[in-house]
Design an enzyme around this catalytic site. Structure first.
Site, PDB file in Angstrom:
ATOM      1  N   GLU A 189      26.980 -19.056  15.491  1.00 30.68           N
ATOM      2  CA  GLU A 189      26.466 -18.616  16.804  1.00 30.68           C
ATOM      3  C   GLU A 189      25.769 -19.733  17.595  1.00 30.68           C
ATOM      4  O   GLU A 189      24.680 -19.541  18.133  1.00 30.68           O
ATOM      5  CB  GLU A 189      25.539 -17.415  16.611  1.00 30.68           C
ATOM      6  CG  GLU A 189      26.261 -16.240  15.964  1.00 30.68           C
ATOM      7  CD  GLU A 189      25.348 -15.077  15.559  1.00 30.68           C
ATOM      8  OE1 GLU A 189      24.160 -15.112  15.895  1.00 30.68           O
ATOM      9  OE2 GLU A 189      25.844 -14.148  14.902  1.00 30.68           O
ATOM     10  N   ASN A 237      31.487 -19.949  13.212  1.00 33.14           N
ATOM     11  CA  ASN A 237      31.502 -18.482  13.258  1.00 33.14           C
ATOM     12  C   ASN A 237      30.701 -17.981  14.467  1.00 33.14           C
ATOM     13  O   ASN A 237      29.595 -18.458  14.723  1.00 33.14           O
ATOM     14  CB  ASN A 237      30.844 -17.960  11.960  1.00 33.14           C
ATOM     15  CG  ASN A 237      30.983 -16.460  11.760  1.00 33.14           C
ATOM     16  OD1 ASN A 237      32.091 -15.924  11.853  1.00 33.14           O
ATOM     17  ND2 ASN A 237      29.882 -15.780  11.482  1.00 33.14           N
ATOM     18  N   HIS A 241      32.198  -7.661  15.832  1.00 31.76           N
ATOM     19  CA  HIS A 241      31.247  -6.558  15.975  1.00 31.76           C
ATOM     20  C   HIS A 241      31.682  -5.805  17.232  1.00 31.76           C
ATOM     21  O   HIS A 241      31.329  -6.177  18.354  1.00 31.76           O
ATOM     22  CB  HIS A 241      29.822  -7.078  16.124  1.00 31.76           C
ATOM     23  CG  HIS A 241      29.275  -7.643  14.857  1.00 31.76           C
ATOM     24  ND1 HIS A 241      29.016  -6.865  13.750  1.00 31.76           N
ATOM     25  CD2 HIS A 241      28.946  -8.915  14.504  1.00 31.76           C
ATOM     26  CE1 HIS A 241      28.537  -7.636  12.780  1.00 31.76           C
ATOM     27  NE2 HIS A 241      28.499  -8.880  13.210  1.00 31.76           N
ATOM     28  N   GLU A 275      33.081 -10.254  10.439  1.00 24.20           N
ATOM     29  CA  GLU A 275      31.941  -9.317  10.386  1.00 24.20           C
ATOM     30  C   GLU A 275      32.297  -7.981  11.047  1.00 24.20           C
ATOM     31  O   GLU A 275      31.493  -7.410  11.781  1.00 24.20           O
ATOM     32  CB  GLU A 275      30.706  -9.926  11.069  1.00 24.20           C
ATOM     33  CG  GLU A 275      30.317 -11.287  10.536  1.00 24.20           C
ATOM     34  CD  GLU A 275      28.994 -11.824  11.103  1.00 24.20           C
ATOM     35  OE1 GLU A 275      28.246 -11.058  11.738  1.00 24.20           O
ATOM     36  OE2 GLU A 275      28.729 -13.023  10.905  1.00 24.20           O
ATOM     37  N   ASP A 278      32.697  -4.389  12.332  1.00 23.20           N
ATOM     38  CA  ASP A 278      32.236  -2.999  12.266  1.00 23.20           C
ATOM     39  C   ASP A 278      32.547  -2.329  13.600  1.00 23.20           C
ATOM     40  O   ASP A 278      32.727  -2.996  14.616  1.00 23.20           O
ATOM     41  CB  ASP A 278      30.764  -2.851  11.862  1.00 23.20           C
ATOM     42  CG  ASP A 278      29.794  -3.740  12.631  1.00 23.20           C
ATOM     43  OD1 ASP A 278      30.131  -4.176  13.755  1.00 23.20           O
ATOM     44  OD2 ASP A 278      28.692  -3.994  12.120  1.00 23.20           O
TER      45      ASP A 278
HETATM   46  O1  G3I Z   1      13.505  -9.156   3.987  1.00 24.22           O
HETATM   47  C1  G3I Z   1      12.591  -8.518   4.903  1.00 24.22           C
HETATM   48  C2  G3I Z   1      11.675  -7.639   4.159  1.00 24.22           C
HETATM   49  O2  G3I Z   1      10.855  -8.418   3.326  1.00 24.22           O
HETATM   50  C3  G3I Z   1      10.838  -6.838   5.158  1.00 24.22           C
HETATM   51  O3  G3I Z   1      10.042  -5.924   4.490  1.00 24.22           O
HETATM   52  C4  G3I Z   1      11.738  -6.094   6.145  1.00 24.22           C
HETATM   53  C5  G3I Z   1      10.943  -5.351   7.204  1.00 24.22           C
HETATM   54  O4  G3I Z   1      11.619  -5.293   8.431  1.00 24.22           O
HETATM   55  O5  G3I Z   1      12.566  -7.014   6.774  1.00 24.22           O
HETATM   56  C6  G3I Z   1      13.404  -7.702   5.881  1.00 24.22           C
HETATM   57  O6  G3I Z   1      14.184  -8.579   6.602  1.00 24.22           O
HETATM   58  C7  G3I Z   1      15.258  -8.022   7.317  1.00 24.22           C
HETATM   59  C8  G3I Z   1      16.540  -8.691   6.843  1.00 24.22           C
HETATM   60  O7  G3I Z   1      17.623  -8.293   7.651  1.00 24.22           O
HETATM   61  C9  G3I Z   1      16.849  -8.335   5.385  1.00 24.22           C
HETATM   62  O8  G3I Z   1      16.955  -6.958   5.232  1.00 24.22           O
HETATM   63  C10 G3I Z   1      15.035  -8.305   8.796  1.00 24.22           C
HETATM   64  O9  G3I Z   1      13.925  -7.541   9.262  1.00 24.22           O
HETATM   65  C11 G3I Z   1      16.281  -7.934   9.580  1.00 24.22           C
HETATM   66  O10 G3I Z   1      16.098  -8.335  10.922  1.00 24.22           O
HETATM   67  C12 G3I Z   1      17.472  -8.666   8.999  1.00 24.22           C
HETATM   68  O11 G3I Z   1      18.600  -8.282   9.753  1.00 24.22           O
HETATM   69  C13 G3I Z   1      19.787  -9.026   9.508  1.00 24.22           C
HETATM   70  C14 G3I Z   1      20.209  -9.729  10.789  1.00 24.22           C
HETATM   71  O12 G3I Z   1      21.455 -10.399  10.569  1.00 24.22           O
HETATM   72  C15 G3I Z   1      19.204 -10.766  11.241  1.00 24.22           C
HETATM   73  O13 G3I Z   1      19.641 -11.386  12.389  1.00 24.22           O
HETATM   74  C16 G3I Z   1      20.859  -8.047   9.076  1.00 24.22           C
HETATM   75  O14 G3I Z   1      20.527  -7.492   7.797  1.00 24.22           O
HETATM   76  C17 G3I Z   1      22.213  -8.753   8.996  1.00 24.22           C
HETATM   77  O15 G3I Z   1      23.220  -7.793   8.814  1.00 24.22           O
HETATM   78  C18 G3I Z   1      22.485  -9.480  10.300  1.00 24.22           C
HETATM   79  O16 G3I Z   1      23.695 -10.172  10.153  1.00 24.22           O
HETATM   80  C19 G3I Z   1      24.150 -10.921  11.302  1.00 24.22           C
HETATM   81  C20 G3I Z   1      24.959 -12.091  10.782  1.00 24.22           C
HETATM   82  O17 G3I Z   1      24.198 -12.828   9.845  1.00 24.22           O
HETATM   83  C21 G3I Z   1      25.409 -12.992  11.934  1.00 24.22           C
HETATM   84  N1  G3I Z   1      26.149 -12.223  12.929  1.00 24.22           N
HETATM   85  C22 G3I Z   1      25.482 -11.031  13.419  1.00 24.22           C
HETATM   86  C23 G3I Z   1      25.069 -10.118  12.255  1.00 24.22           C
HETATM   87  C24 G3I Z   1      24.460  -8.834  12.752  1.00 24.22           C
HETATM   88  O18 G3I Z   1      23.265  -9.083  13.432  1.00 24.22           O
END
Ligand code: G3I
Length: 365
Positions: free
Chosen positions: A166, A207, A245, A275, A277
């Site tokens: 990105e 990507n 997405h 990715e 969905d």
């Molecule tokens: O790990 C912490 C945890 O310790 C905490 O308690 C909790 C509370 O909110 O947050 C946890 O972190 C989260 C993390 O995912 C792991 O679960 C973050 O808040 C959350 O924002 C994060 O979201 C991820 C996101 O990328 C971040 O930008 C999503 O799971 C993940 O699916 C998403 O994936 C991205 C790809 O990497 C790139 N392309 C877009 C895609 C969707 O956004």
């Protein structure tokens, strides 16, 4: 359950009966399963017959759920760590590497004969906070050390790396403002060279999202110019990941996607849909109709990939509706009003119409 074995016969609902009743169990709205009676064949076998990979993104903690692990091993031959290989998770403090969660996913993949897509080495999000304080040579060295350490640690065990994720501005005007841009526009070249030196066998990818639409779309064209420049400059880039997405409120046709894939392949790159969905919250009509449209969209995306030889795989961004990133209210609103039910298995891990749309596409139906 090992790949190749079959899921047990369950009291599945007939698609046509989804809205009213089903055999053996009731289907609450929160759990939009629908499968025809009979056995469910492993998706990975259908994909292999079409010479493609079918993958899923996964968080390591989900593997505590044995049923989910079984579904993953049965249906997918490629695995993408959803968060475990990102900078925040792998180098939270300078030079202190935490690779155990990534190791767990890689071990699971090896045990089940799955490829791993490494995700991701350089990204402005989920970046360790200490990196954002760096500039100049200190940042350059930190970036290269990070890449060397991760790509070196998993050398030979990662089929494809999303080296840079990105980097393009959303409006397609050049690169987005990120800490790495302070290194100059060619920071991507340096990242890819470092990754190639650390793991010469891995296929290296750029990507991004919303680059699916093709010629005339500013961000899609910007991606084309970017990777063409890198190829022309002899940078070791091997592929481009189109995230897929889907936003049903504005989404290109399957034919537009196919033609777009073609132009990237013509540059000598492979293409993967990395990715996918398909959130249904904004689609119109009753749930059964939304799921039918979701099935069609997913089918057509897979068919677009099958239409071009250089499109080598499709990865779904998660396994079940329960643990999709779009199940979180924070992210769900990006796609408008939910619930979105964006994946191929419902919250109870039953295959949805989307699953059968994908399977049909692989079978050429
Ligand atoms: O790990 C912490 C945890 O310790 C905490 O308690 C909790 C509370 O909110 O947050 C946890 O972190 C989260 C993390 O995912 C792991 O679960 C973050 O808040 C959350 O924002 C994060 O979201 C991820 C996101 O990328 C971040 O930008 C999503 O799971 C993940 O699916 C998403 O994936 C991205 C790809 O990497 C790139 N392309 C877009 C895609 C969707 O956004």
């Amino acid at each position: 359950m090992k790949p190749g074995s079959r899921l047990p016969r369950v009291g599945y609902c007939l698609l046509a009966m989804l809205a009213s009743s089903c055999i053996g169990r009731s289907v609450p709205v929160e759990s939009p399963a629908a499968a025809p009676l009979g056995e469910v064949h492993p998706l990975r076998e259908a994909a292999a017959a079409a010479h493609r990979h079918i993958g899923a993104a996964l968080m390591s903690r989900y593997l505590n759920d044995v049923s989910l692990g079984t579904v993953v091993a049965t249906h997918f031959d490629s695995l993408t760590p959803e968060n475990e290989m990102k900078w925040q998770a792998t180098e939270p403090r300078p030079g202190e590497f935490t690779l155990v969660a990534g190791d767990k996913l890689v071990a699971f993949a090896q045990e089940h004969d799955m490829r791993v897509r490494g995700h991701t080495l350089v990204w402005h999000q989920q970046l360790a906070p200490w990196v954002t304080g760096l500039t100049g040579e200190a940042l350059r060295e930190a970036m290269k050390r990070h890449i060397r350490r991760l790509a070196g640690h998993w050398r030979g065990r990662i089929g494809q790396w999303d080296v840079v994720n990105e980097a393009l501005a959303d409006d397609g005007h050049g690169l987005r403002d990120s800490p790495f841009l302070s290194l100059g526009e060619n920071y991507l070249d340096e990242a890819f060279r470092a990754a190639h030196a650390a793991d010469p066998e891995a296929q290296l990818f750029y990507n991004d999202y919303e680059i699916e639409a093709g010629k005339g779309n500013p961000k899609s064209d910007a991606a084309y110019r970017l990777v063409k420049r890198m190829k022309d400059a002899g940078v070791p880039i091997h592929g481009i990941g189109m995230q897929m997405h889907v936003d049903p409120r504005h989404w290109p046709s399957a034919e537009q996607i196919r033609r777009n894939v073609e132009r990237f392949v013509a540059l000598g790159l492979v293409v993967e849909f990395t990715e996918m969905d398909v959130p249904v919250g904004q689609l119109r009509g009753p749930l059964v109709e939304k799921l039918r449209q979701q099935r069609t969209i997913a089918h057509d995306i897979v068919a677009a990939c099958l239409g071009v030889e250089g499109c080598t795989g499709i990865t779904l961004w998660g396994v079940s509706d329960r643990n999709s990133w779009l199940a979180s209210p924070v992210w769900a609103r990006l796609r408008g009003q939910g619930p979105h039910f964006p994946l191929a298995f419902d919250a109870e891990l039953r295959p949805k119409p989307m699953f059968f749309g994908i399977a049909d596409a692989f079978a050429g139906r």
